[in-house]
Design an enzyme around this catalytic site. Structure first.
Site, short mmCIF file in Angstrom:
data_model
loop_
_atom_site.label_atom_id
_atom_site.label_comp_id
_atom_site.label_asym_id
_atom_site.label_seq_id
_atom_site.Cartn_x
_atom_site.Cartn_y
_atom_site.Cartn_z
N ASP A 4 -78.56 2.18 -115.01
CA ASP A 4 -77.40 2.73 -115.73
C ASP A 4 -76.13 2.65 -114.88
O ASP A 4 -76.18 2.88 -113.66
CB ASP A 4 -77.73 4.20 -116.06
CG ASP A 4 -76.79 4.82 -117.07
OD1 ASP A 4 -76.21 4.07 -117.87
OD2 ASP A 4 -76.65 6.06 -117.06
N GLY B 147 -71.45 14.28 -119.40
CA GLY B 147 -71.60 15.67 -118.97
C GLY B 147 -71.41 16.64 -120.14
O GLY B 147 -71.21 16.21 -121.28
N GLY C 194 -72.70 9.35 -123.17
CA GLY C 194 -72.27 10.74 -123.21
C GLY C 194 -72.91 11.55 -124.32
O GLY C 194 -72.25 12.34 -124.99
P1 13P Z 1 -74.63 12.55 -120.73
O1 13P Z 1 -75.04 12.86 -119.33
O2 13P Z 1 -73.31 13.13 -121.11
O3 13P Z 1 -75.71 12.84 -121.72
O4 13P Z 1 -74.40 10.97 -120.78
C1 13P Z 1 -75.44 10.10 -120.40
C2 13P Z 1 -74.94 8.71 -120.29
O5 13P Z 1 -74.09 8.27 -121.02
C3 13P Z 1 -75.58 7.84 -119.27
O6 13P Z 1 -75.00 6.60 -119.21
#
Ligand code: 13P
Length: 291
Positions: A82, A181, A209
């Site tokens: 990621d 987050g 996200g």
């Molecule tokens: P969150 O941590 O906001 O769920 O987002 C995860 C994300 O987009 C990882 O690439």
């Protein structure tokens, strides 16, 4: 099953109106919780590791662990790197057996984002690994990637067709109003922008996200053609909450009777339950054996 690529796991998602959940893991236990949820729901799952989590677990150990977990179950599992900005690390992951990587050159100017992404796609092709890239920029924090709200920028739909065509990517992360987050205020998603983008490309789209996005917004995104939904921060909280709930009791036991598994087993289960709820919302329940 053997690990599958992002391209394979996302095939048919838009036409069949479901998205595959991509869940960030930090350690073996939450990774297993995510796979348990996939098995329970008979859903494909994408296991995502950040550069930080990769450092924590070790590159070879991460691949061995997820590969082994995937081979023990009958659902498609994809191992995805990621938000990677370190190109040497991306190439190492590709060579060592990741089935998907995200090159995040979204902070760079458009032309450079195209050039860097194209270079990684060409490298990955040789190893049969999929590539995701990002256009636009999400605010918030994702492990070591921090973007101030003032620098966040939504994806410009007009930038999409050339980017997809020239880079040859397998999935495109778009910025339509979510942030990484927990949210301070409820997110306002730009569905008009998403609609424009879906009309301009067939490339599978990725929503980053996911933590804190209301259920109705997830469902609407999926109906409109979102193929992959990234979800991470809340999993950490669920895990920590479950450990904390039993930690004091375990610590109070006699030293000979204490066992780390008494902390980790409930955490794994809590992650599995939480992830399972998201899988239902994304519509991927029962989609493990689509072919
Ligand atoms: P969150 O941590 O906001 O769920 O987002 C995860 C994300 O987009 C990882 O690439």
């Amino acid at each position: 099953m053997s690990l599958v690529t992002l391209k394979e796991i996302l095939a048919g998602t838009r036409e069949n109106h479901y998205a595959v959940g991509a869940f960030n893991f930090s350690c073996p236990e939450d990774a297993e919780g995510i796979i348990m949820a996939g098995v329970e729901k008979q859903a494909p799952v994408i296991l995502m590791v950040s550069m930080n989590a990769l450092k924590y677990n070790g590159l070879k150990a991460t691949i061995g662990m997820i590969k082994g977990m995937a081979e023990a179950v009958d659902i498609p599992v994809c191992l995805h790197l990621d938000h990677a900005t370190d190109y040497d690390l991306i190439k190492e992951c590709i060579r060592e057996g990741f089935t998907s990587v995200m090159i995040d050159a979204s902070k760079k100017p458009y032309e450079e984002n195209i050039a860097d992404t194209k270079m990684i796609v060409e490298y990955a092709k040789e190893y049969g690994c999929s590539v995701e890239a990002e256009l636009g920029m999400l605010g918030g924090r994702e492990e070591n990637v921090v973007v101030e709200d003032s620098s966040a920028a939504m994806t410009n739909p007009e930038d999409v067709p050339r980017f997809v065509e020239e880079t040859g990517i397998d999935a495109l992360a778009v910025a339509i109003g979510t942030a990484h987050g927990f949210y301070k205020a409820e997110p306002k998603l730009d569905f008009e922008r998403l609609e424009k983008i879906t009309k301009l490309t067939d490339c599978p789209l990725v929503l980053h996200g996911g933590t804190g996005v209301p259920e109705a917004d997830f469902r609407r995104c999926v109906q409109m053609g979102m193929s992959k939904i990234n979800y991470g921060t809340a999993i950490k909280s669920v895990f920590v909450g479950a450990v904390a709930a039993v930690a004091a009791e375990e610590a109070a036991k006699e030293p000979g009777k204490q066992d780390p598994r008494n902390l980790l087993r409930p955490a794994k289960k809590a992650v599995a339950e939480h992830v399972g709820e998201k899988i239902d919302i994304y519509g991927s329940t029962g989609k493990a054996n689509k072919n």
